[in-house]
Design a protein around this motif. Structure first.
Motif, mmCIF file in Angstrom:
data_model
loop_
_atom_site.group_PDB
_atom_site.id
_atom_site.type_symbol
_atom_site.label_atom_id
_atom_site.label_comp_id
_atom_site.label_asym_id
_atom_site.label_seq_id
_atom_site.Cartn_x
_atom_site.Cartn_y
_atom_site.Cartn_z
ATOM 1 N N MET A 244 20.167 1.201 -0.739
ATOM 2 C CA MET A 244 19.433 0.954 -2.027
ATOM 3 C C MET A 244 17.854 0.908 -1.909
ATOM 4 S SD MET A 244 21.627 1.139 -4.132
ATOM 5 C CE MET A 244 20.922 0.559 -5.594
ATOM 6 N N SER A 269 24.939 3.950 2.400
ATOM 7 C CA SER A 269 25.807 2.515 2.193
ATOM 8 C C SER A 269 26.503 2.604 0.962
ATOM 9 C CB SER A 269 24.727 1.562 2.257
ATOM 10 O OG SER A 269 23.886 1.618 1.035
ATOM 11 N N ARG A 270 27.367 1.785 0.929
ATOM 12 C CA ARG A 270 28.632 1.642 0.034
ATOM 13 C C ARG A 270 27.902 1.779 -1.507
ATOM 14 N NH1 ARG A 270 34.062 -1.611 -1.244
ATOM 15 N NH2 ARG A 270 32.698 -3.232 -2.085
ATOM 16 N N ILE A 301 18.449 0.490 4.269
ATOM 17 C CA ILE A 301 19.651 -0.136 4.424
ATOM 18 C C ILE A 301 19.540 -1.654 5.167
ATOM 19 C CG2 ILE A 301 21.947 -0.090 5.491
ATOM 20 C CD1 ILE A 301 21.812 2.852 5.285
ATOM 21 N N ASN A 321 12.843 -0.323 7.229
ATOM 22 C CA ASN A 321 13.069 -1.226 6.279
ATOM 23 C C ASN A 321 11.757 -1.827 5.900
ATOM 24 O OD1 ASN A 321 14.078 -3.721 4.736
ATOM 25 N ND2 ASN A 321 15.991 -2.878 5.120
ATOM 26 N N ALA A 340 10.550 3.498 3.344
ATOM 27 C CA ALA A 340 11.181 4.717 3.841
ATOM 28 C C ALA A 340 10.861 6.079 3.140
ATOM 29 C CB ALA A 340 12.702 4.434 3.589
HETATM 30 P P1 FAD Z 1 20.759 -3.817 -0.234
HETATM 31 O O1 FAD Z 1 21.410 -4.762 0.345
HETATM 32 O O2 FAD Z 1 20.271 -3.877 -1.629
HETATM 33 O O3 FAD Z 1 19.743 -3.453 0.860
HETATM 34 C C1 FAD Z 1 18.337 -2.583 0.479
HETATM 35 C C2 FAD Z 1 17.542 -2.721 1.654
HETATM 36 O O4 FAD Z 1 16.514 -1.866 1.580
HETATM 37 C C3 FAD Z 1 16.933 -4.256 1.914
HETATM 38 O O5 FAD Z 1 17.288 -4.436 3.298
HETATM 39 C C4 FAD Z 1 15.479 -3.894 1.548
HETATM 40 O O6 FAD Z 1 14.501 -4.712 2.261
HETATM 41 C C5 FAD Z 1 15.199 -2.410 1.906
HETATM 42 N N1 FAD Z 1 14.157 -1.729 1.265
HETATM 43 C C6 FAD Z 1 13.792 -1.805 -0.091
HETATM 44 N N2 FAD Z 1 12.782 -1.069 -0.428
HETATM 45 C C7 FAD Z 1 12.784 -0.266 0.822
HETATM 46 C C8 FAD Z 1 11.751 0.763 1.212
HETATM 47 N N3 FAD Z 1 11.008 1.388 0.145
HETATM 48 N N4 FAD Z 1 11.933 1.398 2.349
HETATM 49 C C9 FAD Z 1 12.577 0.813 3.185
HETATM 50 N N5 FAD Z 1 13.442 -0.408 2.828
HETATM 51 C C10 FAD Z 1 13.442 -0.636 1.686
HETATM 52 N N6 FAD Z 1 28.707 -1.601 2.657
HETATM 53 C C11 FAD Z 1 28.404 -0.299 3.206
HETATM 54 O O7 FAD Z 1 27.394 0.170 3.543
HETATM 55 N N7 FAD Z 1 29.463 0.295 3.886
HETATM 56 C C12 FAD Z 1 30.857 -0.300 3.654
HETATM 57 O O8 FAD Z 1 31.651 0.437 4.282
HETATM 58 C C13 FAD Z 1 31.048 -1.269 2.745
HETATM 59 N N8 FAD Z 1 32.282 -1.905 2.756
HETATM 60 C C14 FAD Z 1 32.392 -2.884 2.009
HETATM 61 C C15 FAD Z 1 33.391 -3.717 1.859
HETATM 62 C C16 FAD Z 1 33.930 -4.651 1.187
HETATM 63 C C17 FAD Z 1 35.268 -5.293 1.021
HETATM 64 C C18 FAD Z 1 32.545 -5.402 0.505
HETATM 65 C C19 FAD Z 1 32.476 -6.669 -0.340
HETATM 66 C C20 FAD Z 1 31.173 -4.774 0.867
HETATM 67 C C21 FAD Z 1 31.114 -3.587 1.222
HETATM 68 N N9 FAD Z 1 29.873 -2.907 1.603
HETATM 69 C C22 FAD Z 1 29.762 -2.124 2.235
HETATM 70 C C23 FAD Z 1 28.909 -3.583 0.905
HETATM 71 C C24 FAD Z 1 27.930 -4.455 1.589
HETATM 72 O O9 FAD Z 1 28.162 -5.609 1.667
HETATM 73 C C25 FAD Z 1 26.407 -4.226 1.260
HETATM 74 O O10 FAD Z 1 26.555 -4.790 -0.255
HETATM 75 C C26 FAD Z 1 25.601 -3.014 1.147
HETATM 76 O O11 FAD Z 1 25.923 -2.361 2.548
HETATM 77 C C27 FAD Z 1 24.384 -3.141 0.771
HETATM 78 O O12 FAD Z 1 24.014 -1.749 1.003
HETATM 79 P P2 FAD Z 1 22.180 -1.729 0.885
HETATM 80 O O13 FAD Z 1 21.978 -2.040 2.391
HETATM 81 O O14 FAD Z 1 21.908 -0.128 0.844
HETATM 82 O O15 FAD Z 1 21.538 -2.251 -0.255
#
Ligand code: FAD
Length: 356
Positions: A244, A269-270, A301, A321, A340
Protein backbone atom coordinates in the motif's frame (compact mmCIF):
# COMPACT_ATOMS: atom_id res chain seq x y z
CA UNK A 1 1.58 -17.60 19.19
CA UNK A 2 0.56 -21.18 19.12
CA UNK A 3 -2.41 -23.14 20.33
CA UNK A 4 -3.52 -26.71 20.13
CA UNK A 5 -6.69 -28.41 19.01
CA UNK A 6 -5.91 -31.32 21.32
CA UNK A 7 -7.56 -31.28 24.76
CA UNK A 8 -4.76 -30.84 27.30
CA UNK A 9 -5.85 -33.73 29.50
CA UNK A 10 -7.58 -36.08 27.07
CA UNK A 11 -4.66 -37.54 25.15
CA UNK A 12 -3.58 -40.41 27.41
CA UNK A 13 -7.13 -41.65 27.84
CA UNK A 14 -7.80 -41.50 24.12
CA UNK A 15 -4.65 -43.44 23.33
CA UNK A 16 -5.83 -46.46 25.35
CA UNK A 17 -8.90 -46.62 23.13
CA UNK A 18 -6.89 -46.81 19.90
CA UNK A 19 -8.05 -49.87 17.99
CA UNK A 20 -5.62 -52.76 17.86
CA UNK A 21 -5.56 -52.78 14.07
CA UNK A 22 -3.83 -49.37 14.07
CA UNK A 23 -0.60 -51.27 14.68
CA UNK A 24 -0.80 -52.52 11.12
CA UNK A 25 -0.40 -48.93 9.87
CA UNK A 26 3.29 -48.23 9.39
CA UNK A 27 5.51 -45.93 7.40
CA UNK A 28 5.24 -42.51 5.83
CA UNK A 29 3.95 -41.97 2.30
CA UNK A 30 4.16 -39.03 -0.06
CA UNK A 31 1.90 -38.84 -3.11
CA UNK A 32 4.19 -37.89 -5.99
CA UNK A 33 2.21 -35.63 -8.29
CA UNK A 34 3.00 -36.28 -11.96
CA UNK A 35 1.24 -34.42 -14.73
CA UNK A 36 2.23 -35.03 -18.33
CA UNK A 37 5.51 -36.58 -17.24
CA UNK A 38 6.58 -33.74 -14.95
CA UNK A 39 6.89 -34.17 -11.19
CA UNK A 40 5.51 -31.22 -9.23
CA UNK A 41 8.34 -29.79 -7.07
CA UNK A 42 6.08 -29.75 -4.00
CA UNK A 43 6.21 -33.58 -4.00
CA UNK A 44 9.99 -33.46 -3.73
CA UNK A 45 9.74 -30.90 -0.91
CA UNK A 46 7.35 -33.27 0.86
CA UNK A 47 9.71 -36.21 0.39
CA UNK A 48 12.34 -34.14 2.23
CA UNK A 49 9.90 -33.49 5.06
CA UNK A 50 8.60 -37.07 4.99
CA UNK A 51 12.17 -38.34 5.36
CA UNK A 52 12.50 -36.46 8.67
CA UNK A 53 9.18 -37.85 9.95
CA UNK A 54 10.07 -41.40 8.89
CA UNK A 55 13.47 -41.18 10.59
CA UNK A 56 11.83 -39.94 13.81
CA UNK A 57 9.38 -42.87 13.69
CA UNK A 58 12.05 -45.40 12.70
CA UNK A 59 9.86 -46.09 9.67
CA UNK A 60 10.30 -46.19 5.92
CA UNK A 61 9.49 -43.38 3.49
CA UNK A 62 7.55 -44.34 0.39
CA UNK A 63 6.65 -42.32 -2.68
CA UNK A 64 3.41 -43.16 -4.49
CA UNK A 65 3.49 -42.69 -8.25
CA UNK A 66 0.36 -43.26 -10.34
CA UNK A 67 -0.07 -43.12 -14.09
CA UNK A 68 -1.03 -44.81 -17.32
CA UNK A 69 2.05 -46.90 -18.00
CA UNK A 70 5.40 -47.55 -16.35
CA UNK A 71 7.58 -46.15 -19.13
CA UNK A 72 6.43 -42.56 -18.72
CA UNK A 73 6.87 -42.68 -14.95
CA UNK A 74 10.50 -43.75 -14.65
CA UNK A 75 11.75 -40.21 -14.07
CA UNK A 76 9.24 -39.74 -11.26
CA UNK A 77 10.35 -42.97 -9.58
CA UNK A 78 14.02 -41.95 -9.86
CA UNK A 79 13.23 -38.47 -8.51
CA UNK A 80 11.44 -40.00 -5.53
CA UNK A 81 14.39 -42.25 -4.68
CA UNK A 82 16.90 -39.44 -5.14
CA UNK A 83 14.88 -37.18 -2.84
CA UNK A 84 14.76 -39.66 0.01
CA UNK A 85 12.19 -42.41 -0.67
CA UNK A 86 13.18 -45.91 0.46
CA UNK A 87 10.59 -47.40 -1.87
CA UNK A 88 8.10 -46.35 -4.49
CA UNK A 89 4.64 -47.80 -5.00
CA UNK A 90 4.06 -47.59 -8.72
CA UNK A 91 0.38 -47.90 -9.59
CA UNK A 92 -0.28 -48.20 -13.31
CA UNK A 93 -3.39 -48.63 -15.40
CA UNK A 94 -4.49 -46.98 -18.66
CA UNK A 95 -7.40 -45.48 -16.70
CA UNK A 96 -4.82 -43.45 -14.70
CA UNK A 97 -3.27 -41.94 -17.81
CA UNK A 98 -4.54 -38.43 -17.07
CA UNK A 99 -5.61 -37.20 -13.66
CA UNK A 100 -9.24 -37.70 -12.78
CA UNK A 101 -10.46 -37.64 -9.22
CA UNK A 102 -12.42 -40.88 -9.28
CA UNK A 103 -9.83 -43.38 -10.55
CA UNK A 104 -7.01 -41.73 -8.60
CA UNK A 105 -9.07 -41.86 -5.41
CA UNK A 106 -9.87 -45.52 -6.04
CA UNK A 107 -6.25 -46.40 -6.76
CA UNK A 108 -5.02 -44.53 -3.68
CA UNK A 109 -7.61 -46.04 -1.35
CA UNK A 110 -6.85 -49.53 -2.65
CA UNK A 111 -3.14 -48.92 -2.06
CA UNK A 112 -3.75 -47.56 1.43
CA UNK A 113 -6.03 -50.47 2.36
CA UNK A 114 -3.43 -52.93 1.07
CA UNK A 115 -0.20 -51.48 2.48
CA UNK A 116 -1.55 -49.31 5.35
CA UNK A 117 0.59 -46.19 5.76
CA UNK A 118 0.68 -44.40 9.10
CA UNK A 119 1.00 -40.98 7.46
CA UNK A 120 0.02 -39.80 3.98
CA UNK A 121 1.20 -36.41 2.67
CA UNK A 122 0.10 -34.59 -0.48
CA UNK A 123 0.93 -31.19 -1.99
CA UNK A 124 -1.74 -28.53 -1.57
CA UNK A 125 -1.88 -27.98 -5.33
CA UNK A 126 -5.11 -27.90 -7.35
CA UNK A 127 -4.70 -31.64 -7.99
CA UNK A 128 -3.51 -32.48 -4.48
CA UNK A 129 -6.36 -30.62 -2.77
CA UNK A 130 -8.88 -32.36 -5.02
CA UNK A 131 -7.42 -35.79 -4.38
CA UNK A 132 -6.64 -35.46 -0.65
CA UNK A 133 -10.21 -34.55 0.31
CA UNK A 134 -11.63 -37.43 -1.71
CA UNK A 135 -9.20 -39.97 -0.22
CA UNK A 136 -9.84 -38.76 3.34
CA UNK A 137 -13.61 -38.88 2.98
CA UNK A 138 -13.52 -42.30 1.31
CA UNK A 139 -11.24 -43.74 4.01
CA UNK A 140 -13.11 -41.84 6.77
CA UNK A 141 -9.92 -40.44 8.21
CA UNK A 142 -8.69 -36.99 9.25
CA UNK A 143 -7.01 -34.52 6.92
CA UNK A 144 -5.21 -31.35 7.99
CA UNK A 145 -4.96 -28.98 5.03
CA UNK A 146 -2.33 -26.32 4.28
CA UNK A 147 0.06 -27.26 7.07
CA UNK A 148 3.03 -25.03 7.78
CA UNK A 149 4.85 -27.47 10.06
CA UNK A 150 4.85 -31.25 10.51
CA UNK A 151 6.36 -33.11 13.45
CA UNK A 152 6.09 -36.36 15.38
CA UNK A 153 5.16 -35.98 19.04
CA UNK A 154 6.32 -38.11 21.96
CA UNK A 155 3.50 -40.59 21.37
CA UNK A 156 4.27 -41.19 17.67
CA UNK A 157 1.37 -39.01 16.55
CA UNK A 158 1.64 -36.64 13.58
CA UNK A 159 1.47 -33.07 14.89
CA UNK A 160 0.18 -31.08 11.91
CA UNK A 161 0.39 -27.32 12.49
CA UNK A 162 -1.55 -24.78 10.44
CA UNK A 163 -2.80 -21.21 10.84
CA UNK A 164 -6.30 -20.73 12.21
CA UNK A 165 -8.64 -17.90 13.26
CA UNK A 166 -7.66 -15.80 10.24
CA UNK A 167 -3.98 -16.47 10.76
CA UNK A 168 -3.84 -14.95 14.23
CA UNK A 169 -3.17 -18.35 15.84
CA UNK A 170 -1.39 -21.53 14.92
CA UNK A 171 -3.12 -24.75 15.89
CA UNK A 172 -1.64 -28.22 16.00
CA UNK A 173 -4.01 -30.96 14.92
CA UNK A 174 -3.68 -34.66 15.75
CA UNK A 175 -5.64 -37.44 14.07
CA UNK A 176 -5.87 -39.72 17.07
CA UNK A 177 -8.59 -42.19 16.17
CA UNK A 178 -8.21 -42.80 12.46
CA UNK A 179 -5.52 -43.92 10.04
CA UNK A 180 -3.74 -42.86 7.97
CA UNK A 181 -3.01 -39.41 9.35
CA UNK A 182 -3.27 -37.14 6.31
CA UNK A 183 -1.91 -33.66 5.64
CA UNK A 184 -1.43 -31.32 2.70
CA UNK A 185 1.29 -28.67 2.43
CA UNK A 186 1.45 -25.77 -0.03
CA UNK A 187 4.33 -25.45 -2.52
CA UNK A 188 7.44 -23.78 -1.12
CA UNK A 189 6.39 -24.04 2.53
CA UNK A 190 8.95 -26.83 3.06
CA UNK A 191 12.53 -26.55 1.85
CA UNK A 192 13.62 -28.54 -1.19
CA UNK A 193 15.88 -31.42 -0.04
CA UNK A 194 19.24 -31.83 -1.72
CA UNK A 195 18.93 -34.76 -4.14
CA UNK A 196 21.36 -37.69 -3.99
CA UNK A 197 22.00 -38.51 -7.65
CA UNK A 198 22.15 -42.27 -8.25
CA UNK A 199 20.36 -43.14 -5.00
CA UNK A 200 17.98 -46.06 -5.66
CA UNK A 201 15.33 -47.74 -3.58
CA UNK A 202 12.81 -50.55 -3.96
CA UNK A 203 10.02 -50.56 -6.50
CA UNK A 204 6.65 -52.05 -5.60
CA UNK A 205 4.45 -52.33 -8.72
CA UNK A 206 0.72 -52.13 -8.04
CA UNK A 207 -2.10 -52.88 -10.41
CA UNK A 208 -5.26 -51.19 -9.08
CA UNK A 209 -8.65 -52.68 -9.86
CA UNK A 210 -10.11 -50.14 -12.26
CA UNK A 211 -12.44 -50.28 -15.21
CA UNK A 212 -12.97 -47.35 -17.56
CA UNK A 213 -16.70 -48.16 -17.74
CA UNK A 214 -17.02 -47.45 -14.00
CA UNK A 215 -15.58 -43.93 -14.27
CA UNK A 216 -18.12 -41.23 -15.05
CA UNK A 217 -15.61 -38.47 -15.94
CA UNK A 218 -14.05 -38.62 -19.40
CA UNK A 219 -11.09 -36.62 -20.65
CA UNK A 220 -12.00 -35.30 -24.08
CA UNK A 221 -8.99 -33.11 -24.70
CA UNK A 222 -6.02 -31.73 -22.80
CA UNK A 223 -5.63 -27.98 -23.16
CA UNK A 224 -2.28 -26.78 -21.79
CA UNK A 225 -2.35 -23.54 -19.86
CA UNK A 226 -1.05 -21.04 -22.39
CA UNK A 227 -1.45 -17.97 -20.21
CA UNK A 228 2.13 -16.74 -20.37
CA UNK A 229 1.32 -13.90 -17.97
CA UNK A 230 0.28 -16.31 -15.22
CA UNK A 231 2.31 -15.67 -12.11
CA UNK A 232 5.02 -18.24 -11.41
CA UNK A 233 5.81 -16.70 -8.06
CA UNK A 234 6.30 -19.75 -5.91
CA UNK A 235 9.41 -20.97 -7.73
CA UNK A 236 10.88 -17.65 -8.94
CA UNK A 237 14.50 -16.86 -7.95
CA UNK A 238 13.84 -13.13 -7.73
CA UNK A 239 10.56 -11.56 -6.59
CA UNK A 240 9.78 -7.84 -6.34
CA UNK A 241 6.57 -6.95 -4.51
CA UNK A 242 4.66 -3.80 -3.73
CA UNK A 243 2.36 -2.81 -0.91
CA UNK A 244 0.00 0.00 0.00
CA UNK A 245 3.03 2.28 0.39
CA UNK A 246 3.04 2.55 -3.41
CA UNK A 247 -0.11 4.67 -3.06
CA UNK A 248 -1.63 3.89 -6.50
CA UNK A 249 -2.21 1.09 -9.00
CA UNK A 250 -0.15 3.03 -11.54
CA UNK A 251 2.90 2.94 -9.27
CA UNK A 252 2.75 -0.86 -9.29
CA UNK A 253 4.33 -0.52 -12.74
CA UNK A 254 7.53 0.51 -10.91
CA UNK A 255 7.56 -2.93 -9.25
CA UNK A 256 6.99 -4.66 -12.61
CA UNK A 257 9.82 -2.67 -14.19
CA UNK A 258 12.34 -3.67 -11.54
CA UNK A 259 11.21 -7.32 -11.70
CA UNK A 260 11.64 -7.30 -15.48
CA UNK A 261 15.19 -5.93 -15.26
CA UNK A 262 16.09 -8.56 -12.64
CA UNK A 263 14.37 -11.26 -14.76
CA UNK A 264 12.15 -12.08 -11.84
CA UNK A 265 8.47 -12.22 -10.94
CA UNK A 266 6.36 -9.56 -9.28
CA UNK A 267 3.59 -9.61 -6.72
CA UNK A 268 2.15 -7.72 -3.80
CA UNK A 269 0.42 -7.66 -0.46
CA UNK A 270 -3.23 -8.60 0.02
CA UNK A 271 -4.76 -5.08 0.08
CA UNK A 272 -3.62 -4.66 -3.53
CA UNK A 273 -5.85 -7.57 -4.54
CA UNK A 274 -8.71 -6.21 -2.47
CA UNK A 275 -8.34 -2.84 -4.21
CA UNK A 276 -8.32 -4.53 -7.61
CA UNK A 277 -4.77 -3.33 -8.41
CA UNK A 278 -3.60 -6.88 -9.21
CA UNK A 279 -5.01 -10.41 -9.49
CA UNK A 280 -5.10 -12.86 -6.60
CA UNK A 281 -2.50 -15.18 -8.18
CA UNK A 282 0.08 -12.48 -7.41
CA UNK A 283 -0.75 -12.13 -3.73
CA UNK A 284 2.08 -13.15 -1.44
CA UNK A 285 1.51 -14.37 2.09
CA UNK A 286 -0.53 -16.68 4.21
CA UNK A 287 -3.62 -16.61 2.02
CA UNK A 288 -1.60 -16.11 -1.16
CA UNK A 289 1.63 -17.66 -2.42
CA UNK A 290 4.53 -18.82 -0.28
CA UNK A 291 7.83 -17.90 -1.92
CA UNK A 292 11.47 -18.88 -1.34
CA UNK A 293 13.39 -16.74 -3.83
CA UNK A 294 17.09 -15.99 -3.60
CA UNK A 295 16.17 -12.28 -3.52
CA UNK A 296 12.93 -10.71 -2.31
CA UNK A 297 12.43 -6.95 -2.60
CA UNK A 298 9.44 -5.60 -0.64
CA UNK A 299 8.51 -2.02 -1.52
CA UNK A 300 6.02 -0.17 0.67
CA UNK A 301 4.98 -3.32 2.54
CA UNK A 302 4.56 -3.10 6.32
CA UNK A 303 5.50 -6.74 7.03
CA UNK A 304 2.33 -7.92 8.81
CA UNK A 305 2.52 -11.49 10.12
CA UNK A 306 0.26 -12.76 7.33
CA UNK A 307 2.71 -11.38 4.77
CA UNK A 308 5.80 -12.44 6.70
CA UNK A 309 4.90 -16.15 6.80
CA UNK A 310 4.86 -16.21 3.02
CA UNK A 311 8.29 -14.65 2.50
CA UNK A 312 10.55 -15.55 5.39
CA UNK A 313 12.01 -18.52 3.51
CA UNK A 314 13.70 -16.08 1.08
CA UNK A 315 17.51 -16.14 1.15
CA UNK A 316 17.79 -12.34 1.08
CA UNK A 317 15.02 -9.88 1.92
CA UNK A 318 15.47 -6.22 0.99
CA UNK A 319 12.80 -3.92 2.43
CA UNK A 320 12.07 -0.37 1.32
CA UNK A 321 9.81 1.56 3.70
CA UNK A 322 9.47 5.17 4.80
CA UNK A 323 8.80 4.13 8.41
CA UNK A 324 11.97 3.00 10.23
CA UNK A 325 9.74 1.23 12.78
CA UNK A 326 7.85 -0.84 10.16
CA UNK A 327 7.68 -4.53 11.23
CA UNK A 328 9.29 -5.62 7.96
CA UNK A 329 12.62 -4.32 9.25
CA UNK A 330 12.42 -6.92 12.06
CA UNK A 331 13.03 -9.76 9.60
CA UNK A 332 14.50 -8.12 6.46
CA UNK A 333 18.20 -8.77 5.89
CA UNK A 334 18.68 -5.36 4.29
CA UNK A 335 16.53 -2.30 4.89
CA UNK A 336 16.31 1.08 3.20
CA UNK A 337 14.29 3.86 4.83
CA UNK A 338 13.14 5.63 1.69
CA UNK A 339 10.20 6.47 -0.53
CA UNK A 340 9.71 3.37 -2.71
CA UNK A 341 8.16 5.47 -5.48
CA UNK A 342 11.49 7.29 -5.80
CA UNK A 343 13.85 4.41 -5.08
CA UNK A 344 12.32 1.76 -7.38
CA UNK A 345 13.05 3.66 -10.63
CA UNK A 346 16.59 4.39 -9.43
CA UNK A 347 17.17 0.66 -8.69
CA UNK A 348 15.68 -0.30 -12.07
CA UNK A 349 18.03 2.06 -13.83
CA UNK A 350 21.09 0.97 -11.84
CA UNK A 351 20.42 -2.78 -12.27
CA UNK A 352 19.45 -2.19 -15.89
CA UNK A 353 22.88 -0.69 -16.57
CA UNK A 354 24.75 -3.45 -14.70
CA UNK A 355 22.82 -6.36 -16.18
CA UNK A 356 22.51 -5.02 -19.74
P1 FAD B 1 -0.04 -1.34 5.00
O1 FAD B 1 -0.21 -2.15 6.24
O2 FAD B 1 -0.98 -0.22 4.77
O3 FAD B 1 1.46 -0.86 4.99
C1 FAD B 1 1.99 0.05 4.04
C2 FAD B 1 3.44 0.27 4.40
O4 FAD B 1 4.03 1.11 3.44
C3 FAD B 1 3.66 0.93 5.75
O5 FAD B 1 4.63 0.18 6.47
C4 FAD B 1 4.19 2.30 5.42
O6 FAD B 1 5.15 2.78 6.37
C5 FAD B 1 4.85 2.08 4.09
N1 FAD B 1 4.90 3.24 3.20
C6 FAD B 1 3.99 4.25 3.06
N2 FAD B 1 4.38 5.09 2.07
C7 FAD B 1 5.54 4.59 1.59
C8 FAD B 1 6.42 4.98 0.55
N3 FAD B 1 6.15 6.07 -0.21
N4 FAD B 1 7.52 4.24 0.31
C9 FAD B 1 7.79 3.15 1.08
N5 FAD B 1 7.01 2.73 2.07
C10 FAD B 1 5.89 3.43 2.31
N6 FAD B 1 -1.50 -9.74 3.73
C11 FAD B 1 -0.66 -10.17 2.78
O7 FAD B 1 0.21 -9.42 2.32
N7 FAD B 1 -0.73 -11.46 2.32
C12 FAD B 1 -1.63 -12.35 2.78
O8 FAD B 1 -1.65 -13.50 2.32
C13 FAD B 1 -2.53 -11.92 3.79
N8 FAD B 1 -3.43 -12.77 4.31
C14 FAD B 1 -4.27 -12.32 5.31
C15 FAD B 1 -5.18 -13.22 5.87
C16 FAD B 1 -6.02 -12.79 6.86
C17 FAD B 1 -7.00 -13.77 7.43
C18 FAD B 1 -5.93 -11.46 7.34
C19 FAD B 1 -6.83 -11.01 8.45
C20 FAD B 1 -5.04 -10.59 6.78
C21 FAD B 1 -4.20 -10.98 5.75
N9 FAD B 1 -3.30 -10.10 5.16
C22 FAD B 1 -2.43 -10.57 4.22
C23 FAD B 1 -3.34 -8.66 5.45
C24 FAD B 1 -2.25 -8.22 6.43
O9 FAD B 1 -2.71 -8.37 7.74
C25 FAD B 1 -1.90 -6.75 6.20
O10 FAD B 1 -3.06 -5.98 6.33
C26 FAD B 1 -1.28 -6.46 4.82
O11 FAD B 1 -0.19 -7.33 4.60
C27 FAD B 1 -0.81 -5.02 4.79
O12 FAD B 1 -0.42 -4.71 3.49
P2 FAD B 1 0.63 -3.54 3.24
O13 FAD B 1 1.83 -3.78 4.06
O14 FAD B 1 0.79 -3.42 1.77
O15 FAD B 1 -0.18 -2.25 3.69
Amino acid sequence: MSGTARPASGRAGMKKELPEHFRAYRHVWVFVEVEHGAVHPVSLELLGEGRKLADKLGAELAGVVLGGEERGLRDAVTAAWEHGADLVYLGTDPVLDQYRNEPYTRAMTQLVNTYKPEILLLGATVLGRDLAGAIATTLLTGLTADCTELAIDDERSLAATRPTFGGSLLCTIHTLNFRPQMATVRPRVMAMPRPEPGRVGRLVPFRPELREEDIVTKVLRYLPDRDSDKAQLAYADVVVAGGMGLRSAENLQLVRNLAAVLRGEWGGSRPLVQKGWMTADRQIGQTGKTIRPRLYIAAGISGAIQHRVGVEGADLILAINTDPKAPIFDFAHLGVVADAVELLPALTEAFGRRLA
